[in-house]
Design an enzyme around this catalytic site. Structure first.
Site, PDB file in Angstrom:
ATOM      1  N   PRO A 153      -3.750  38.558  -9.587  1.00  0.00           N
ATOM      2  CA  PRO A 153      -2.641  37.657  -9.270  1.00  0.00           C
ATOM      3  C   PRO A 153      -2.950  36.247  -9.776  1.00  0.00           C
ATOM      4  CG  PRO A 153      -4.000  38.036  -7.320  1.00  0.00           C
ATOM      5  CD  PRO A 153      -4.591  38.870  -8.431  1.00  0.00           C
ATOM      6  N   GLU A 225       5.097  39.212 -21.589  1.00  0.00           N
ATOM      7  CA  GLU A 225       6.301  38.435 -21.354  1.00  0.00           C
ATOM      8  C   GLU A 225       5.876  37.002 -21.102  1.00  0.00           C
ATOM      9  OE1 GLU A 225       9.702  39.884 -19.113  1.00  0.00           O
ATOM     10  OE2 GLU A 225       9.947  37.831 -18.410  1.00  0.00           O
ATOM     11  N   CYS A 259      11.421  32.921 -15.829  1.00  0.00           N
ATOM     12  CA  CYS A 259      11.182  33.011 -17.278  1.00  0.00           C
ATOM     13  C   CYS A 259      12.491  32.848 -18.043  1.00  0.00           C
ATOM     14  CB  CYS A 259      10.479  34.314 -17.629  1.00  0.00           C
ATOM     15  SG  CYS A 259      11.269  35.764 -16.940  1.00  0.00           S
TER      16      CYS A 259
HETATM   17  O1  TXE Z   1       0.158  30.236 -16.930  1.00  0.00           O
HETATM   18  P1  TXE Z   1      -1.084  31.069 -17.383  1.00  0.00           P
HETATM   19  P2  TXE Z   1       0.221  29.056 -15.856  1.00  0.00           P
HETATM   20  C1  TXE Z   1       4.689  29.123 -18.267  1.00  0.00           C
HETATM   21  C2  TXE Z   1       5.207  27.838 -17.667  1.00  0.00           C
HETATM   22  C3  TXE Z   1       3.996  27.184 -17.135  1.00  0.00           C
HETATM   23  C4  TXE Z   1       2.944  27.631 -18.109  1.00  0.00           C
HETATM   24  C5  TXE Z   1       1.564  27.640 -17.535  1.00  0.00           C
HETATM   25  O2  TXE Z   1       5.741  27.032 -18.697  1.00  0.00           O
HETATM   26  O3  TXE Z   1       4.091  25.786 -17.158  1.00  0.00           O
HETATM   27  O4  TXE Z   1       3.313  28.940 -18.448  1.00  0.00           O
HETATM   28  O5  TXE Z   1       1.539  28.362 -16.312  1.00  0.00           O
HETATM   29  C6  TXE Z   1      -4.035  34.149 -15.990  1.00  0.00           C
HETATM   30  N1  TXE Z   1      -7.158  35.385 -19.866  1.00  0.00           N
HETATM   31  N2  TXE Z   1       4.897  30.267 -17.408  1.00  0.00           N
HETATM   32  O6  TXE Z   1      -0.902  28.099 -16.026  1.00  0.00           O
HETATM   33  O7  TXE Z   1      -2.278  30.189 -17.446  1.00  0.00           O
HETATM   34  C7  TXE Z   1      -3.767  33.230 -14.841  1.00  0.00           C
HETATM   35  O8  TXE Z   1      -4.867  33.188 -13.962  1.00  0.00           O
HETATM   36  C8  TXE Z   1      -6.552  36.178 -18.957  1.00  0.00           C
HETATM   37  C9  TXE Z   1       5.981  31.122 -17.764  1.00  0.00           C
HETATM   38  O9  TXE Z   1       0.369  29.660 -14.517  1.00  0.00           O
HETATM   39  O10 TXE Z   1      -0.714  31.835 -18.578  1.00  0.00           O
HETATM   40  C10 TXE Z   1      -2.493  33.838 -14.245  1.00  0.00           C
HETATM   41  O11 TXE Z   1      -2.816  34.966 -13.464  1.00  0.00           O
HETATM   42  N3  TXE Z   1      -5.770  35.694 -17.984  1.00  0.00           N
HETATM   43  C11 TXE Z   1       5.878  32.476 -17.131  1.00  0.00           C
HETATM   44  C12 TXE Z   1      -1.737  34.292 -15.493  1.00  0.00           C
HETATM   45  O12 TXE Z   1      -2.736  34.420 -16.521  1.00  0.00           O
HETATM   46  C13 TXE Z   1      -5.589  34.355 -17.911  1.00  0.00           C
HETATM   47  C14 TXE Z   1       5.442  32.450 -15.703  1.00  0.00           C
HETATM   48  C15 TXE Z   1      -0.686  33.278 -15.991  1.00  0.00           C
HETATM   49  O13 TXE Z   1      -1.296  32.030 -16.134  1.00  0.00           O
HETATM   50  C16 TXE Z   1      -6.198  33.482 -18.835  1.00  0.00           C
HETATM   51  C17 TXE Z   1       4.350  31.542 -15.473  1.00  0.00           C
HETATM   52  C18 TXE Z   1      -7.018  34.050 -19.837  1.00  0.00           C
HETATM   53  N4  TXE Z   1      -7.623  33.299 -20.775  1.00  0.00           N
HETATM   54  C19 TXE Z   1       4.133  30.487 -16.315  1.00  0.00           C
HETATM   55  N5  TXE Z   1      -5.807  32.222 -18.521  1.00  0.00           N
HETATM   56  C20 TXE Z   1       7.132  33.288 -17.310  1.00  0.00           C
HETATM   57  N6  TXE Z   1       7.541  33.514 -18.547  1.00  0.00           N
HETATM   58  O14 TXE Z   1       7.726  33.757 -16.358  1.00  0.00           O
HETATM   59  C21 TXE Z   1      -4.998  32.297 -17.451  1.00  0.00           C
HETATM   60  N7  TXE Z   1      -4.856  33.596 -17.066  1.00  0.00           N
END
Ligand code: TXE
Length: 456
Positions: A153, A225, A259
């Site tokens: 999560p 996604e 999203c």
């Molecule tokens: O996303 P992350 P964040 C967009 C939205 C937001 C931006 C950053 O613009 O401002 O993304 O959000 C995990 N390897 N969306 O920081 O970092 C992390 O722990 C594997 C759009 O929350 O991508 C979390 O569980 N996993 C989106 C998940 O990835 C990694 C919804 C998402 O985090 C990782 C949310 C790595 N290297 C944010 N780094 C939508 N399209 O609905 C992080 N995580």
């Protein structure tokens, strides 16, 4: 070195929980658990797995109130809103229990059959905007076909997942679903583990690229996604009040943190002024910030609000006009009022990068082609909404590079629909309860059946 991450209530900023940051050892251990559980789970009869899923649905449903209360606290979303999302999420367990019956064997009319088998250990990486809905969009379907799953999560909203896992542990065989807590420090080694045979990520485009690169190296399928910057085109022949209401829903629902939130608003020049006035009036009347239970909750945290503030300030510095809202409230937590901007251009961050907040930036267009050229001038391509009664507008929408087009609506879903993100918004056909979903989380093998019947 911080050994833990604090989870905060977005309404108040108060700390409500703490989880480990995660590391390679915890990721390795989670994958080991899932890998060890896989052979027995995969060897079960399909119908036995399906009955575990039904038990899962029942157990989760019995604890619905506690799940709603925890998720509402960690996301800042209203309880009714969360209840709707989690109920749909639980319903997915029942849906896949039924949909997967008989799925593993598909006889072909011309002989032989296709057997579908599981891939092995799947990594499920989830964001914070709909913690259980997004997790359960994937988890039951992945399990149904015989995969075991490591579920990570978001570090911002892990508490509902922790509670859900406690419930599921009483139902599912040990190790079939394993929770991995932490941020990227847990997610990265999970993705880098060769034993993981499928990664499903809903999150940012940056994380998506990392997952895609690591998975390409391993020739491993991914379901991504990622970010969006979805547009709506508002034609001159629409009812202005109706259109403004629909656009307000698209921009402000869940404080713009969906999203497929509407993040760019293109309006025919003939109606752009009355439309803007109507949207401002609706924002102020129906989406006003009332922390004690208003229609619009806070953003997930102040870091996320800072991104939105930066986009608004960048736009204003280049000539955009704040028609209502804007940064700067005295409220605790991470609130930001619904904001309408006019006079924006495509040079501004608010029209190019994912904002993920309650902002409606409006630009005027003169012709159909111009409207689509603007809508398509984006790195992203999740969805596009077209509000019009002109058939030519709808046929033009068929060639847009997006996964979903909504005609005179926003955010309507249907069982069996596919949502294949366009451009940098992701890849892999992740349907909503579609057969395509099961195809994406399993592998087919063709059996040339006639050989079995041969006279030896
Ligand atoms: O996303 P992350 P964040 C967009 C939205 C937001 C931006 C950053 O613009 O401002 O993304 O959000 C995990 N390897 N969306 O920081 O970092 C992390 O722990 C594997 C759009 O929350 O991508 C979390 O569980 N996993 C989106 C998940 O990835 C990694 C919804 C998402 O985090 C990782 C949310 C790595 N290297 C944010 N780094 C939508 N399209 O609905 C992080 N995580």
């Amino acid at each position: 070195v911080a050994a833990s991450i604090e989870v905060t209530d977005p309404r108040s900023g108060v700390v409500i929980g703490e989880i480990p940051v995660g590391d390679a050892a915890s990721a390795r251990q989670a994958v080991t658990q899932a890998a060890e559980a896989w052979p027995a789970w995969a060897a079960l009869e399909q119908s036995d797995r399906c009955s575990f899923l039904r038990d899962g649905a029942e157990a989760l449903e019995a604890e619905l109130d506690s799940l709603v209360s925890i998720e509402s606290k960690e996301t800042g979303q209203a309880q009714d809103f969360v209840r709707g999302a989690i109920s749909a999420a639980i319903d997915n367990w029942r849906h896949f229990a039924t949909a997967a019956e008989g799925y593993d064997r598909e006889p072909l009319a011309s002989g032989g059959y296709i057997h579908r088998r599981s891939l092995g250990v799947a990594a499920l990486i989830v964001p914070w905007n709909f913690p259980l809905l997004i997790a359960f969009r994937f988890l039951p379907g992945m399990l149904a076909v015989g995969n075991t799953v490591v579920w990570k999560p978001s570090e911002r909203t892990p508490l509902s997942a922790i509670r859900a896992m406690e419930i599921l542990e009483g139902v599912l065989p040990s190790g079939v679903a394993t929770l991995l807590l932490g941020d990227g420090r847990a997610g990265r080694p999970l993705v880098e583990d060769d034993r993981v045979k499928l990664v499903a990520l809903t999150g940012s485009t940056a994380t998506g690229r990392f997952v895609a690169e690591e998975s390409a190296r391993r020739l491993r399928p991914v379901l991504l996604e990622l970010g969006g910057k979805d547009a709506v085109i508002v034609d001159r022949d629409v009812d202005i009040e109706w259109a403004a209401r629909l656009v307000a829903d698209g921009c402000f629902t869940n404080t713009g943190q969906i999203c497929t939130s509407i993040e760019r608003v293109y309006v025919h020049r003939d109606i752009v002024e009355p439309f803007t006035d109507a949207l401002v009036a609706i924002a102020e009347a129906d989406w006003a910030l009332i922390p004690e239970g208003g229609p619009m909750g806070p953003m997930i945290d102040r870091a996320q609000r800072d991104i939105v503030t930066r986009h608004i300030e960048d736009a204003v510095s280049q000539g955009a006009i704040v028609r209502t809202g804007g940064p700067g409230t005295d409220l605790p937590g991470a609130y930001l009022p619904p904001t309408v901007l006019s006079n924006v251009t495509h040079d501004m961050e608010v029209m190019r990068q994912e904002t993920f907040g309650p902002v409606a930036p409006i630009m005027a267009f003169d012709t159909r082609e111009q409207a689509f050229a603007l809508a398509e001038d984006s790195d992203y391509g999740l969805s596009l909404s077209v509000l019009s009664s002109d058939e030519a507008m709808f046929s033009r929408a068929e060639s847009a590079d997006v996964g979903t087009v909504w005609l005179n609506t926003w955010h309507s879903y249907a069982d069996g629909a596919i949502h294949q993100p366009g451009r940098s918004s992701g890849s892999g056909a992740v349907g909503w309860r579609g057969r395509q979903f099961l195809d994406a989380v399993s592998a087919p093998t063709f059996f040339g059946d006639p050989a079995r019947d041969r006279d030896h």
